[in-house]
Design a protein around this motif. Structure first.
Motif, PDB file in Angstrom:
ATOM      1  N   ILE A  31      41.049  59.739  43.898  1.00 42.83           N
ATOM      2  CA  ILE A  31      41.351  58.570  43.064  1.00 42.83           C
ATOM      3  C   ILE A  31      40.073  57.830  42.699  1.00 42.83           C
ATOM      4  CG2 ILE A  31      42.551  56.371  42.950  1.00 42.83           C
ATOM      5  CD1 ILE A  31      44.535  57.485  44.988  1.00 42.83           C
ATOM      6  N   ASN A  32      39.883  57.585  41.422  1.00 41.05           N
ATOM      7  CA  ASN A  32      38.779  56.747  40.954  1.00 41.05           C
ATOM      8  C   ASN A  32      39.259  55.488  40.237  1.00 41.05           C
ATOM      9  OD1 ASN A  32      36.352  58.247  41.749  1.00 41.05           O
ATOM     10  ND2 ASN A  32      37.174  59.828  40.402  1.00 41.05           N
ATOM     11  N   TYR A  33      40.493  55.553  39.773  1.00 40.78           N
ATOM     12  CA  TYR A  33      41.065  54.404  39.073  1.00 40.78           C
ATOM     13  C   TYR A  33      42.487  54.186  39.594  1.00 40.78           C
ATOM     14  CZ  TYR A  33      37.352  55.442  35.733  1.00 40.78           C
ATOM     15  OH  TYR A  33      36.153  55.686  35.149  1.00 40.78           O
ATOM     16  N   MET A  34      42.829  52.925  39.810  1.00 42.45           N
ATOM     17  CA  MET A  34      44.208  52.574  40.117  1.00 42.45           C
ATOM     18  C   MET A  34      44.617  51.423  39.209  1.00 42.45           C
ATOM     19  SD  MET A  34      44.734  52.966  44.207  1.00 42.45           S
ATOM     20  CE  MET A  34      46.517  53.199  43.975  1.00 42.45           C
ATOM     21  N   GLY A  35      45.891  51.410  38.874  1.00 40.24           N
ATOM     22  CA  GLY A  35      46.319  50.370  37.956  1.00 40.24           C
ATOM     23  C   GLY A  35      47.801  50.086  38.049  1.00 40.24           C
ATOM     24  N   TRP A  36      48.183  49.058  37.337  1.00 44.37           N
ATOM     25  CA  TRP A  36      49.586  48.666  37.229  1.00 44.37           C
ATOM     26  C   TRP A  36      49.999  48.734  35.759  1.00 44.37           C
ATOM     27  CZ3 TRP A  36      52.686  47.954  41.329  1.00 44.37           C
ATOM     28  CH2 TRP A  36      52.093  47.693  42.569  1.00 44.37           C
ATOM     29  N   ALA A  49      46.928  46.128  34.349  1.00 44.66           N
ATOM     30  CA  ALA A  49      45.635  45.869  34.987  1.00 44.66           C
ATOM     31  C   ALA A  49      45.113  47.151  35.600  1.00 44.66           C
ATOM     32  CB  ALA A  49      45.766  44.792  36.058  1.00 44.66           C
ATOM     33  N   ARG A  50      43.791  47.201  35.793  1.00 45.98           N
ATOM     34  CA  ARG A  50      43.135  48.383  36.368  1.00 45.98           C
ATOM     35  C   ARG A  50      42.006  47.945  37.279  1.00 45.98           C
ATOM     36  NH1 ARG A  50      41.504  50.556  31.867  1.00 45.98           N
ATOM     37  NH2 ARG A  50      43.410  51.785  31.635  1.00 45.98           N
ATOM     38  N   ILE A  51      41.778  48.734  38.327  1.00 43.85           N
ATOM     39  CA  ILE A  51      40.651  48.505  39.224  1.00 43.85           C
ATOM     40  C   ILE A  51      39.984  49.843  39.512  1.00 43.85           C
ATOM     41  CG2 ILE A  51      42.064  48.658  41.329  1.00 43.85           C
ATOM     42  CD1 ILE A  51      40.246  46.412  42.497  1.00 43.85           C
ATOM     43  N   THR A  52      38.651  49.843  39.523  1.00 43.76           N
ATOM     44  CA  THR A  52      37.908  51.061  39.803  1.00 43.76           C
ATOM     45  C   THR A  52      37.556  51.129  41.282  1.00 43.76           C
ATOM     46  OG1 THR A  52      35.703  50.129  39.513  1.00 43.76           O
ATOM     47  CG2 THR A  52      36.858  50.846  37.522  1.00 43.76           C
ATOM     48  N   ASN A  53      37.028  52.284  41.674  1.00 41.34           N
ATOM     49  CA  ASN A  53      36.587  52.421  43.071  1.00 41.34           C
ATOM     50  C   ASN A  53      35.526  51.395  43.433  1.00 41.34           C
ATOM     51  OD1 ASN A  53      38.282  54.390  43.930  1.00 41.34           O
ATOM     52  ND2 ASN A  53      36.775  56.035  43.968  1.00 41.34           N
ATOM     53  N   ALA A  54      34.728  51.021  42.440  1.00 44.53           N
ATOM     54  CA  ALA A  54      33.668  50.041  42.671  1.00 44.53           C
ATOM     55  C   ALA A  54      34.194  48.610  42.688  1.00 44.53           C
ATOM     56  CB  ALA A  54      32.594  50.181  41.597  1.00 44.53           C
ATOM     57  N   ARG A  66      46.461  35.000  35.025  1.00 45.47           N
ATOM     58  CA  ARG A  66      47.671  34.773  35.824  1.00 45.47           C
ATOM     59  C   ARG A  66      47.847  35.844  36.904  1.00 45.47           C
ATOM     60  NH1 ARG A  66      52.531  35.238  33.529  1.00 45.47           N
ATOM     61  NH2 ARG A  66      51.852  36.721  31.928  1.00 45.47           N
ATOM     62  N   PHE A  67      47.441  37.062  36.610  1.00 42.02           N
ATOM     63  CA  PHE A  67      47.593  38.185  37.541  1.00 42.02           C
ATOM     64  C   PHE A  67      46.235  38.573  38.111  1.00 42.02           C
ATOM     65  CE2 PHE A  67      51.626  40.312  35.559  1.00 42.02           C
ATOM     66  CZ  PHE A  67      52.277  39.078  35.607  1.00 42.02           C
ATOM     67  N   THR A  68      46.245  39.040  39.356  1.00 39.24           N
ATOM     68  CA  THR A  68      45.026  39.521  40.000  1.00 39.24           C
ATOM     69  C   THR A  68      45.308  40.859  40.678  1.00 39.24           C
ATOM     70  OG1 THR A  68      44.280  37.259  40.425  1.00 39.24           O
ATOM     71  CG2 THR A  68      43.214  39.030  41.667  1.00 39.24           C
ATOM     72  N   ILE A  69      44.522  41.864  40.310  1.00 36.50           N
ATOM     73  CA  ILE A  69      44.642  43.178  40.937  1.00 36.50           C
ATOM     74  C   ILE A  69      43.584  43.292  42.035  1.00 36.50           C
ATOM     75  CG2 ILE A  69      43.116  44.327  39.263  1.00 36.50           C
ATOM     76  CD1 ILE A  69      44.920  46.805  39.489  1.00 36.50           C
ATOM     77  N   SER A  70      43.970  43.897  43.144  1.00 33.65           N
ATOM     78  CA  SER A  70      43.022  44.090  44.240  1.00 33.65           C
ATOM     79  C   SER A  70      43.463  45.299  45.054  1.00 33.65           C
ATOM     80  CB  SER A  70      42.950  42.846  45.123  1.00 33.65           C
ATOM     81  OG  SER A  70      44.204  42.590  45.741  1.00 33.65           O
ATOM     82  N   LYS A  71      42.572  45.742  45.955  1.00 32.73           N
ATOM     83  CA  LYS A  71      42.942  46.870  46.802  1.00 32.73           C
ATOM     84  C   LYS A  71      42.319  46.718  48.175  1.00 32.73           C
ATOM     85  CE  LYS A  71      39.357  49.804  44.692  1.00 32.73           C
ATOM     86  NZ  LYS A  71      38.608  50.444  45.760  1.00 32.73           N
TER      87      LYS A  71
END
Length: 117
Positions: A31-36, A49-54, A66-71
């Motif tokens: 996995i390098n990208y995760m998203g909703w 929304a999307r978050i990268t490995n970095a 309004r929304f926040t993506i995190s891992k």
């Protein structure tokens, strides 16, 4: 293959908050990208929304601020904190994981979010 399981959906009044979770298992090293993404009744699935490995994040204009993506890499879990919810945020929310951004990747089963006026 990556398996994704979403949780945290529910019914909330407008202005309220929810936090969605997505637990990943399997070939998570790929996995390098995760998203909703979300899909409202009668509409096409749309990216949220999307978050990268970095840790770099991007958001659709409709949810920015309004929304926040995190891992949490220790738990292999993706989150979506949703604040100031609006009735138009009502949809089934899906988690997605992909090795490269142009691939379809793996999808979870979805979790329903309903925002009442």
């Amino acid at each position: 293959q990556v398996q994704l399981v979403e949780s945290g959906g529910g019914l909330v009044q407008a202005g309220g908050s929810l936090r969605l979770s997505c637990a990943a298992s399997g070939s998570i090293f790929s996995i390098n990208y995760m998203g909703w993404y979300r899909q409202a009744p009668g509409k096409q699935r749309e990216w949220v929304a999307r978050i990268t490995n970095a840790g770099a994040t991007t958001y659709a204009d409709s949810v920015k601020g309004r929304f926040t993506i995190s891992k949490d890499n220790t738990k292999n879990t993706l989150y979506l904190q949703m604040n100031s919810l609006k009735p138009e945020d009502t949809a089934v929310y899906y988690c997605n994981a992909r090795p490269i951004i142009i691939s379809n990747g793996s999808w979870g089963q979805g979790t329903q979010v309903t925002v009442s006026p």
